[in-house]
Scaffold this motif. Structure first.
Motif, PDB file in Angstrom:
ATOM      1  N   ALA A 268       0.875  -1.569   0.191  1.00 61.52           N
ATOM      2  CA  ALA A 268       0.171   0.058   0.019  1.00 61.52           C
ATOM      3  C   ALA A 268       0.944   1.605   0.042  1.00 61.52           C
ATOM      4  N   ILE A 269       1.834   1.053   0.579  1.00 60.91           N
ATOM      5  CA  ILE A 269       2.719   2.524   0.179  1.00 60.91           C
ATOM      6  C   ILE A 269       3.639   2.420  -0.468  1.00 60.91           C
ATOM      7  N   LYS A 270       3.817   1.415  -1.620  1.00 58.27           N
ATOM      8  CA  LYS A 270       4.446   1.049  -2.840  1.00 58.27           C
ATOM      9  C   LYS A 270       5.554   0.595  -2.595  1.00 58.27           C
ATOM     10  N   CYS A 271       6.395   0.682  -1.369  1.00 59.44           N
ATOM     11  CA  CYS A 271       7.520   0.350  -1.426  1.00 59.44           C
ATOM     12  C   CYS A 271       8.066  -0.656  -0.764  1.00 59.44           C
ATOM     13  N   PRO A 272       7.536  -2.423  -1.375  1.00 54.99           N
ATOM     14  CA  PRO A 272       7.435  -2.820  -0.402  1.00 54.99           C
ATOM     15  C   PRO A 272       8.498  -3.958   0.165  1.00 54.99           C
ATOM     16  N   LEU A 273       9.599  -2.905  -0.410  1.00 50.35           N
ATOM     17  CA  LEU A 273      11.058  -3.439   0.134  1.00 50.35           C
ATOM     18  C   LEU A 273      11.400  -3.044   2.248  1.00 50.35           C
ATOM     19  N   LEU A 274      10.654  -2.014   1.913  1.00 51.42           N
ATOM     20  CA  LEU A 274      10.824  -1.727   3.666  1.00 51.42           C
ATOM     21  C   LEU A 274      10.234  -2.711   4.434  1.00 51.42           C
ATOM     22  N   LEU A 275       9.259  -3.505   3.797  1.00 54.57           N
ATOM     23  CA  LEU A 275       8.572  -3.998   4.993  1.00 54.57           C
ATOM     24  C   LEU A 275      10.254  -5.154   5.773  1.00 54.57           C
ATOM     25  N   LEU A 276      11.158  -4.821   5.313  1.00 57.49           N
ATOM     26  CA  LEU A 276      12.549  -5.510   5.283  1.00 57.49           C
ATOM     27  C   LEU A 276      12.946  -4.804   6.894  1.00 57.49           C
ATOM     28  N   PRO A 277      13.086  -3.655   7.411  1.00 57.50           N
ATOM     29  CA  PRO A 277      13.410  -2.869   8.094  1.00 57.50           C
ATOM     30  C   PRO A 277      12.121  -2.843   9.219  1.00 57.50           C
ATOM     31  N   ILE A 278      11.250  -2.691   8.190  1.00 60.61           N
ATOM     32  CA  ILE A 278       9.997  -2.723   9.513  1.00 60.61           C
ATOM     33  C   ILE A 278       9.327  -4.049  10.205  1.00 60.61           C
ATOM     34  N   GLY A 279      10.056  -5.170   9.446  1.00 60.02           N
ATOM     35  CA  GLY A 279       9.183  -6.180  10.225  1.00 60.02           C
ATOM     36  C   GLY A 279      11.000  -7.229  10.727  1.00 60.02           C
ATOM     37  N   ILE A 280      11.505  -6.380  11.096  1.00 61.69           N
ATOM     38  CA  ILE A 280      13.210  -6.838  11.234  1.00 61.69           C
ATOM     39  C   ILE A 280      13.235  -8.126  12.194  1.00 61.69           C
ATOM     40  N   ILE A 281      12.273  -8.338  13.339  1.00 61.17           N
ATOM     41  CA  ILE A 281      11.929  -9.371  14.459  1.00 61.17           C
ATOM     42  C   ILE A 281      11.672 -10.606  12.980  1.00 61.17           C
ATOM     43  N   TYR A 282      10.730  -9.990  11.791  1.00 58.55           N
ATOM     44  CA  TYR A 282      10.417 -11.205  11.181  1.00 58.55           C
ATOM     45  C   TYR A 282      11.746 -12.131  10.872  1.00 58.55           C
ATOM     46  N   VAL A 283      12.138 -11.257  10.045  1.00 58.03           N
ATOM     47  CA  VAL A 283      13.107 -11.216   9.307  1.00 58.03           C
ATOM     48  C   VAL A 283      14.089 -12.602  10.001  1.00 58.03           C
ATOM     49  N   ILE A 334      12.408  -0.110  16.509  1.00 62.92           N
ATOM     50  CA  ILE A 334      14.123   0.561  15.917  1.00 62.92           C
ATOM     51  C   ILE A 334      14.061   0.234  14.670  1.00 62.92           C
ATOM     52  N   GLY A 335      13.773  -0.903  14.008  1.00 63.41           N
ATOM     53  CA  GLY A 335      13.682  -0.587  12.547  1.00 63.41           C
ATOM     54  C   GLY A 335      12.824  -0.077  12.204  1.00 63.41           C
ATOM     55  N   CYS A 336      11.385  -0.244  12.152  1.00 65.30           N
ATOM     56  CA  CYS A 336      10.197   1.037  12.139  1.00 65.30           C
ATOM     57  C   CYS A 336      11.064   2.141  12.126  1.00 65.30           C
ATOM     58  N   ALA A 337      11.436   2.652  12.841  1.00 65.06           N
ATOM     59  CA  ALA A 337      11.883   4.162  12.614  1.00 65.06           C
ATOM     60  C   ALA A 337      12.647   4.154  11.882  1.00 65.06           C
ATOM     61  N   ILE A 338      13.854   3.634  11.754  1.00 62.89           N
ATOM     62  CA  ILE A 338      14.983   3.725  11.090  1.00 62.89           C
ATOM     63  C   ILE A 338      14.094   3.381   9.231  1.00 62.89           C
ATOM     64  N   ALA A 339      12.965   2.328   8.753  1.00 62.40           N
ATOM     65  CA  ALA A 339      12.436   2.875   7.863  1.00 62.40           C
ATOM     66  C   ALA A 339      11.441   3.911   7.376  1.00 62.40           C
ATOM     67  N   LEU A 340      10.813   4.649   8.543  1.00 59.05           N
ATOM     68  CA  LEU A 340      10.246   5.746   8.491  1.00 59.05           C
ATOM     69  C   LEU A 340      11.606   7.017   8.186  1.00 59.05           C
ATOM     70  N   LEU A 341      12.015   7.163   9.178  1.00 58.96           N
ATOM     71  CA  LEU A 341      13.648   8.032   8.127  1.00 58.96           C
ATOM     72  C   LEU A 341      13.260   7.520   7.284  1.00 58.96           C
ATOM     73  N   LEU A 342      13.841   6.668   6.106  1.00 60.81           N
ATOM     74  CA  LEU A 342      14.028   6.255   4.614  1.00 60.81           C
ATOM     75  C   LEU A 342      12.936   6.703   3.932  1.00 60.81           C
ATOM     76  N   MET A 343      11.254   6.284   4.380  1.00 58.45           N
ATOM     77  CA  MET A 343      10.180   7.015   3.751  1.00 58.45           C
ATOM     78  C   MET A 343      10.404   8.765   3.365  1.00 58.45           C
ATOM     79  N   TYR A 344      10.513   9.117   4.591  1.00 54.16           N
ATOM     80  CA  TYR A 344      10.276  10.811   5.251  1.00 54.16           C
ATOM     81  C   TYR A 344      11.968  11.258   4.125  1.00 54.16           C
ATOM     82  N   TYR A 345      12.693  10.953   4.438  1.00 51.66           N
ATOM     83  CA  TYR A 345      13.910  11.502   3.746  1.00 51.66           C
ATOM     84  C   TYR A 345      14.380  11.558   2.824  1.00 51.66           C
ATOM     85  N   GLY A 346      13.913   9.933   2.321  1.00 50.26           N
ATOM     86  CA  GLY A 346      14.090   9.259   1.204  1.00 50.26           C
ATOM     87  C   GLY A 346      13.290   9.809  -0.232  1.00 50.26           C
ATOM     88  N   GLN A 347      12.104  11.020   0.711  1.00 53.15           N
ATOM     89  CA  GLN A 347      11.227  11.268  -0.437  1.00 53.15           C
ATOM     90  C   GLN A 347      10.245   9.909  -1.263  1.00 53.15           C
TER      91      GLN A 347
END
Length: 349
Positions: A268-283, A334-347
């Protein structure tokens, strides 16, 4: 404001419905004798959980669906529009990202339900065979990818790079399908592996849901916020019954459904690659299992972890289940916070 109200409503409704259903569904599962069978391969102290009602994931599946419908209606009746006010809700191809994603989760949940039913009611501890489960998951996965392709949801946003259009030629088309199969199948089963102790999968998924609510604000995508809000409320409501000592387990019914939900939100965010840090525990759960099996085979019987997946390793080290849930959730946050930073600053827009 209509979007904010809708998200809050979705959280509250999902929490109330899921938590309330516990008073009905858990006794019903006991009556049907749908109790968990604890296998000998797990920690010995898990034997005390024998008979705990399984398939409790039905509670939050119902809660999330009801909540999403109520949240959607609230959004429209409180003044939300299709093209303004942080809406971008259900316009054209976005309907597939939300409704299609929810159908993906339901499809996975049905496979999990079948697996649980065979284990519990038919007394076959292994449930569906690995081949049967894989075929079912791949069928649901391919159907979802097809809906993405037909609705032209083949453009991804990559942080600091920009948009990638996979429809340019046959090569990029094949890449899109292959990567999507890997992401969806891998994510669904990673979430499933995380459901190994009381409250773990639920509490980790709480951090994931909060992340996507924040992402909905960054992207001005109200529908994403409502669906993520439903997931958050459902998990909090389920934790009332699933926190150690658990009164019910979600079973594969719930964990495979959650895997589908996480995938749906990632697309839905059109960036499924961010599931890596968002679900770091799953990984980490999945990688620990892969590493353990691989090392065991290579060394003919030696192990890196005391037990895999990794939450069992920490159990064998003496950690209590509540501590594992808290620490793992913090790590995932923490992984989620990294993903949000990537999303915000990665435009990512």
């Amino acid at each position: 404001m209509s979007s904010t109200i809708a998200v809050i409503i979705s959280v509250v409704v999902a929490f109330a419905v899921t938590g309330g259903l516990g008073f009905v569904i858990i006794p019903w599962l006991r009556k049907l004798k749908f109790g968990q069978t604890i296998l000998d391969i797990g920690p010995s102290w898990h034997k005390s959980k024998q008979g705990t009602p399984n398939m409790g994931g039905i509670m939050f599946i119902i809660g999330i669906i009801v909540s999403f419908i109520v949240g959607t209606l609230t959004f429209y009746f409180s003044g939300g529009k299709l093209d303004t006010d942080y809406s971008n809700f259900i316009v054209g191809r976005d309907i597939v990202l939300l409704i299609g994603g929810l159908c993906l989760a339901l499809g996975c949940g049905i496979i999990g339900f079948t697996d649980d039913f065979i284990k519990i009611k038919l007394k076959r501890n292994e449930g569906l065979t690995p081949k049967q489960k894989t075929i079912g998951q791949l069928a649901v996965t391919l159907a979802y990818i097809l809906t993405l392709w037909l609705s032209k949801n083949y453009v991804w946003y990559i942080p600091f790079i920009g948009t990638v259009d996979f429809s340019k030629n046959i090569f990029t088309t094949i890449v899109f399908w292959l990567i999507s199969i890997f992401i969806i199948y891998g994510c669904v089963n990673s979430v499933n592996l995380t459901d190994g102790i009381d409250g773990l999968c639920s509490s980790v998924t709480v951090t994931v849901a909060i992340t996507f609510i924040i992402a909905s604000v960054i992207m001005k995508f109200a529908g994403l916020g409502i669906l993520a809000g439903a997931l958050l409320g459902g998990m909090l409501g389920f934790l009332c019954w699933n926190w150690n000592p658990a009164k019910t387990f979600m079973g594969d019914t719930g964990s495979l459904f959650l895997g589908g939900m996480v995938v749906a939100l990632g697309y839905a965010i059109k960036c499924p690659l961010l599931l890596l840090p968002i679900g770091i525990i799953y990984v980490c759960e999945t990688m620990s299992d892969i590493i353990q099996i691989g090392y065991f085979k290579i060394t003919h019987g030696k192990r890196i972890f005391k037990m895999a997946p990794i939450h069992h390793h920490f159990e064998m080290c003496g950690w209590k289940e509540k501590k594992i849930c808290v620490v793992f959730s913090i790590v995932n946050a923490i992984g989620c916070a990294i993903a949000l930073l990537l999303m915000y600053y990665g435009q990512i827009k």
